[in-house]
Design a protein around this motif. Structure first.
Motif, PDB file in Angstrom:
ATOM      1  N   PRO A 376      34.101  49.769  47.505  1.00 44.10           N
ATOM      2  CA  PRO A 376      34.006  50.836  46.405  1.00 44.10           C
ATOM      3  C   PRO A 376      35.142  50.998  45.677  1.00 44.10           C
ATOM      4  O   PRO A 376      35.447  51.266  44.409  1.00 44.10           O
ATOM      5  CB  PRO A 376      33.054  51.959  46.982  1.00 44.10           C
ATOM      6  N   LEU A 377      36.462  51.488  46.496  1.00 45.82           N
ATOM      7  CA  LEU A 377      37.513  52.029  46.013  1.00 45.82           C
ATOM      8  C   LEU A 377      38.277  50.824  45.106  1.00 45.82           C
ATOM      9  O   LEU A 377      38.818  51.051  44.051  1.00 45.82           O
ATOM     10  CB  LEU A 377      38.371  52.297  47.207  1.00 45.82           C
ATOM     11  N   PHE A 378      38.230  49.779  45.911  1.00 42.77           N
ATOM     12  CA  PHE A 378      39.148  48.592  45.067  1.00 42.77           C
ATOM     13  C   PHE A 378      38.237  48.231  43.638  1.00 42.77           C
ATOM     14  O   PHE A 378      38.889  47.840  42.629  1.00 42.77           O
ATOM     15  CB  PHE A 378      39.090  47.302  46.006  1.00 42.77           C
ATOM     16  N   LEU A 379      37.115  48.276  43.752  1.00 39.89           N
ATOM     17  CA  LEU A 379      36.193  48.142  42.439  1.00 39.89           C
ATOM     18  C   LEU A 379      36.652  49.112  41.409  1.00 39.89           C
ATOM     19  O   LEU A 379      36.806  48.706  40.140  1.00 39.89           O
ATOM     20  CB  LEU A 379      34.741  48.054  42.593  1.00 39.89           C
ATOM     21  N   ALA A 383      38.462  48.194  38.066  1.00 39.42           N
ATOM     22  CA  ALA A 383      38.166  48.700  36.706  1.00 39.42           C
ATOM     23  C   ALA A 383      39.088  49.590  35.803  1.00 39.42           C
ATOM     24  O   ALA A 383      39.148  49.310  34.421  1.00 39.42           O
ATOM     25  CB  ALA A 383      36.687  50.131  36.751  1.00 39.42           C
ATOM     26  N   VAL A 384      39.958  50.294  36.464  1.00 34.22           N
ATOM     27  CA  VAL A 384      40.780  50.963  35.719  1.00 34.22           C
ATOM     28  C   VAL A 384      41.923  50.046  35.241  1.00 34.22           C
ATOM     29  O   VAL A 384      42.482  49.908  34.260  1.00 34.22           O
ATOM     30  CB  VAL A 384      41.615  52.068  36.492  1.00 34.22           C
ATOM     31  N   GLY A 385      42.426  49.142  36.131  1.00 31.21           N
ATOM     32  CA  GLY A 385      43.513  48.152  35.831  1.00 31.21           C
ATOM     33  C   GLY A 385      43.100  47.225  34.939  1.00 31.21           C
ATOM     34  O   GLY A 385      43.797  46.788  33.888  1.00 31.21           O
ATOM     35  N   VAL A 386      41.482  46.598  34.793  1.00 33.27           N
ATOM     36  CA  VAL A 386      41.280  45.652  33.784  1.00 33.27           C
ATOM     37  C   VAL A 386      41.297  46.473  32.486  1.00 33.27           C
ATOM     38  O   VAL A 386      41.548  45.750  31.514  1.00 33.27           O
ATOM     39  CB  VAL A 386      40.013  45.329  33.980  1.00 33.27           C
ATOM     40  N   LEU A 430      36.365  36.377  46.857  1.00 32.93           N
ATOM     41  CA  LEU A 430      36.457  37.027  45.527  1.00 32.93           C
ATOM     42  C   LEU A 430      37.389  38.304  45.452  1.00 32.93           C
ATOM     43  O   LEU A 430      37.492  38.820  44.581  1.00 32.93           O
ATOM     44  CB  LEU A 430      34.793  37.981  45.256  1.00 32.93           C
ATOM     45  N   LEU A 431      38.006  38.300  46.590  1.00 31.15           N
ATOM     46  CA  LEU A 431      39.100  39.482  46.658  1.00 31.15           C
ATOM     47  C   LEU A 431      40.279  39.428  45.849  1.00 31.15           C
ATOM     48  O   LEU A 431      40.880  40.278  45.424  1.00 31.15           O
ATOM     49  CB  LEU A 431      39.470  39.614  48.206  1.00 31.15           C
ATOM     50  N   ALA A 438      42.948  45.746  40.840  1.00 33.82           N
ATOM     51  CA  ALA A 438      43.302  47.081  41.421  1.00 33.82           C
ATOM     52  C   ALA A 438      44.667  47.343  41.704  1.00 33.82           C
ATOM     53  O   ALA A 438      45.006  48.622  41.617  1.00 33.82           O
ATOM     54  CB  ALA A 438      42.759  46.857  42.858  1.00 33.82           C
ATOM     55  N   ALA A 439      45.482  46.585  41.930  1.00 36.75           N
ATOM     56  CA  ALA A 439      46.986  46.587  41.939  1.00 36.75           C
ATOM     57  C   ALA A 439      47.325  47.359  40.512  1.00 36.75           C
ATOM     58  O   ALA A 439      48.165  48.417  40.518  1.00 36.75           O
ATOM     59  CB  ALA A 439      47.932  45.445  42.189  1.00 36.75           C
ATOM     60  N   ALA A 440      46.839  46.836  39.504  1.00 38.48           N
ATOM     61  CA  ALA A 440      47.321  47.230  38.279  1.00 38.48           C
ATOM     62  C   ALA A 440      46.767  48.830  38.046  1.00 38.48           C
ATOM     63  O   ALA A 440      47.336  49.679  37.377  1.00 38.48           O
ATOM     64  CB  ALA A 440      46.538  46.458  37.111  1.00 38.48           C
TER      65      ALA A 440
END
Length: 686
Positions: A376-379, A383-386, A430-431, A438-440
């Motif tokens: 959940p955290l990485f998703l 979303a913020v990064g995309v 899928l990671l 997520a890094a973004a």
């Protein structure tokens, strides 16, 4: 792969930036070391045996020995059902890189044949973690080079802790076998390549491209499908460098290029192409095609189980089809794959079947938790990064440059979305796109902090605290669910041996004594003609045996004694080498004999009529040998176990007759011993 620091001297905040960079390095290293320790504990089942033999862990070793002999085919039967029969020769479909790593050791000794998967997986896990730690730091510098904020640093470390303890990288510790080893090395190669590309995007040098190309080759030669991700990313950047226009720049913004664009583009294309060409060459040598995997030539497809036959019939002789993608995507993202339970570890698989979108048929559906519940955290960060990467207004050129990495790795994950097989291990493929995005996201949220002097956003302490609190909750959920499902799948759903499953039941009983509800179980006088339901614990008689049900309707023993149809005998002494075996028991027309192979090795032969089924030789130490003889009629087989290892198997139901011990000989005595069932006693509170 070392973490590095990189500050911008000559500014008012240079000292603070260097301090935060050093903190990031120290904490990232500490979190990584702890994560590797937990992974090692998990993958060794808490036994800390780095060189234990596990089921399906020797296939890469067999391939290595073949390569050392100058060819790619392996001995007939050495790969079991995973072998591909091409022109009467057997080939493995696994990549060559993990096999190449074994060659230096195999040149010195054969002692570690079949025992290196655990160590190899630990190394791949550590490299994957280090690559993401570098990626987060480099993406932050790429997008916002003015340094870490306190909250941004905190968020980055929360993400790294979640990666190490609560991502599918940790789930791969469920089994030290070839499938997980290949996936870990493939994804580690992709992530390391992306970390190198991120560095090149900020400092475009040929050395950084060479590193990216090397790791891309590792990905291709470990797991070809994921290797496509960095190759596509490098190719898109190369096209943008060669033909800069509005379309190419939108897909793959490039840094300012000094010197010849043709030379830069050629280097980018070459970095991405080497691994792909190596993969195509090996695949051509094995299967006569640069990319195709002839599923109809696989041993398990030649004489398939009904589920494999149905899938191959549905998809024209293969188990891959684009028609499967919608159903697999829905199954991977749905949030109802787990349910809370009042017993340890407080979550359980719901075993929800994939949706039959378009009438698709699946070969295998394993219990899985999917992507949404475990990450959940990485998703959320992705979303913020995309959002930052695709913004037209006030777009960030540095973060926009990550688009080809996300697009390429998303396409590289395509094959696991088109296979008629649901398994949690495929979530690992899928990671890469999720982690890059997520890094973004971390980089964007780093700028929100009120302590950022150069923040692009207005200072808002409340928003900052909300981001950290929400991230902490999502991280805790992901870590808990990943560790719980990793533990359950490894110890209960698909354990490598009976002791692993016994450890799960012991832990559940111990926890239930302090918190939660007691484990539920059913009772029966016998398992004969009793169909099992998946995950159900069954007590036979007055704790004569404790069994767990499997999804195929079979009962698997956790503990069993003679009262459940599993007598145990103790053999004192050894039959002389080179002589016929010593009879240790019989039932009806079936005779069980112990045969000495050499001074330290014996085997068990099962003799029925004129047929002799030789067992697998196994090493023994001086002293008595205890053998459990499975005659419970649960399966149409007779099995003999030494410890938790099956050492002999005879097809066909056991005779409907009482078991007779011995007789042995004057030098070899055989006695029946009582097999205790302490876990069953604890479960039933006897």
């Amino acid at each position: 792969m070392a973490l590095e620091t990189n500050s911008e001297p000559g500014t008012a905040t240079a000292s603070s930036d260097e301090h935060y960079e050093r903190l990031y390095l120290r904490w990232a290293t500490g979190i990584g070391a702890f994560s590797v320790l937990v992974f090692t504990w998990m993958v060794t089942l808490g036994r800390w045996d780095l060189f234990a033999q596990r089921p399906y862990s020797a296939m890469l070793d067999v391939q290595t020995r073949a390569m050392m002999d100058g060819h790619l085919w392996v001995p007939e039967g050495s790969l079991g059902f995973e072998g591909f029969i091409i022109n009467d020769r057997t080939y493995a479909y696994f990549g060559l890189f993990p096999s190449l790593l074994r060659i230096p050791i195999f040149l010195l000794t054969d002692r570690f044949d079949g025992r290196l998967s655990t160590v190899s997986m630990i190394a791949a896990f550590a490299i994957a973690y280090a690559a993401v730690a570098l990626l987060i730091a480099r993406v932050r510098r790429l997008g916002f080079p003015d340094g870490w904020s306190r909250s941004g640093l905190t968020l980055a470390l929360i993400a790294l802790a979640t990666l190490g303890l609560g991502s599918n990288l940790m789930y791969m510790a469920t089994a030290a076998w070839v499938y997980h080893e290949a996936i870990l090395w493939g994804v580690a190669g992709v992530l390391a390549a992306f970390a190198a590309i991120a560095r090149w995007l900020r400092t475009p040098t040929s050395r950084h491209l060479a590193v990216a190309g090397a790791w891309t080759t590792v990905a291709w030669m470990s797991r070809g499908s994921v290797g496509l991700g960095p190759t596509l990313a490098l190719g898109m950047i190369g096209v943008s460098a060669l033909v800069p226009n509005r379309v190419t720049k939108a897909l793959a913004p490039t840094p300012p290029i000094e010197g010849s664009r043709f030379r830069t583009a050629a280097m980018l294309f070459a970095a991405g192409a080497v691994g792909a060409l190596c993969f195509a060459g090996v695949n051509m040598a094995k299967f006569g095609s640069p990319a195709e995997l002839p599923m109809d030539k696989q041993i398990q497809s030649i004489n398939p189980l009904p589920s494999r036959r149905a899938a191959m019939d549905a998809y024209g002789g293969t188990i891959f089809s684009p028609r499967l993608a919608p159903a697999v995507i829905v199954q991977s993202l749905r949030p109802d794959l787990l349910a809370p339970t009042s017993t340890w570890p407080f979550v359980q698989y719901t075993r929800v079947e994939p949706p039959a979108i378009g009438g698709v048929v699946f070969d295998t559906v394993e219990p899985s938790a999917g992507l949404t519940l475990t990450h959940p955290l990485f998703l959320a960060l992705a979303a913020v990064g995309v959002g930052a990467m695709i913004r037209r207004r006030a777009s960030n050129p540095g973060l926009s440059a990550l688009r080809p990495l996300v697009i390429g790795s998303a396409i590289g994950a395509g094959p696991v979305l088109t296979i008629a097989f649901i398994s949690q291990r495929y979530i690992t493929d899928l990671l890469p796109p999720v982690l890059v995005a997520a890094a973004a996201g971390v980089a964007v949220l780093n700028q929100w902090s009120p302590d950022k002097a150069a923040s692009a956003e207005p200072a808002n302490p409340t928003r900052h605290r909300l981001v950290i609190a929400t991230s902490s909750v999502l991280a805790a959920v992901g870590i808990f669910i990943t560790l719980a499902t990793t533990w359950t799948y490894q110890r209960f759903e698909n354990p490598p041996d009976a002791e692993a499953r016994r450890s799960w039941v012991r832990a559940a009983i111990s926890v239930s004594d302090k918190v939660g509800a007691e484990l539920s179980f059913e009772r029966a006088d016998s398992i004969k003609d009793l169909k099992a339901s998946a995950g159900t614990l069954l007590v036979v008689g007055d704790c004569a045996g404790l069994y767990v049900g499997q999804s195929d309707g079979v009962w698997t023993p956790i503990e069993a004694s003679v009262g459940a149809g599993v007598p145990m005998v103790r053999v004192d002494g050894r039959p002389p080498e080179g002589t016929s075996g010593v009879q240790v028991g019989s039932v009806g027309d079936l005779t069980i004999e112990l045969v000495s192979v050499d001074a330290n090795t014996v085997r068990v032969d099962l003799i029925r009529g004129n047929h002799v089924e030789r067992g697998t030789p196994f090493e023994v130490s001086p002293g008595p040998i205890e053998l459990a003889i499975d005659l419970d009629a649960n399966l149409p087989t007779v099995q003999v176990r030494h410890g938790d290892n099956n050492v002999a198997l005879l097809s066909g139901p056991p005779p409907d007759a009482p078991f007779v011990v011995g007789p042995g000989t004057s030098e070899v005595t055989v006695t029946e011993v009582d097999a205790p069932t302490p876990i069953c006693d604890a479960l039933t509170n006897r």
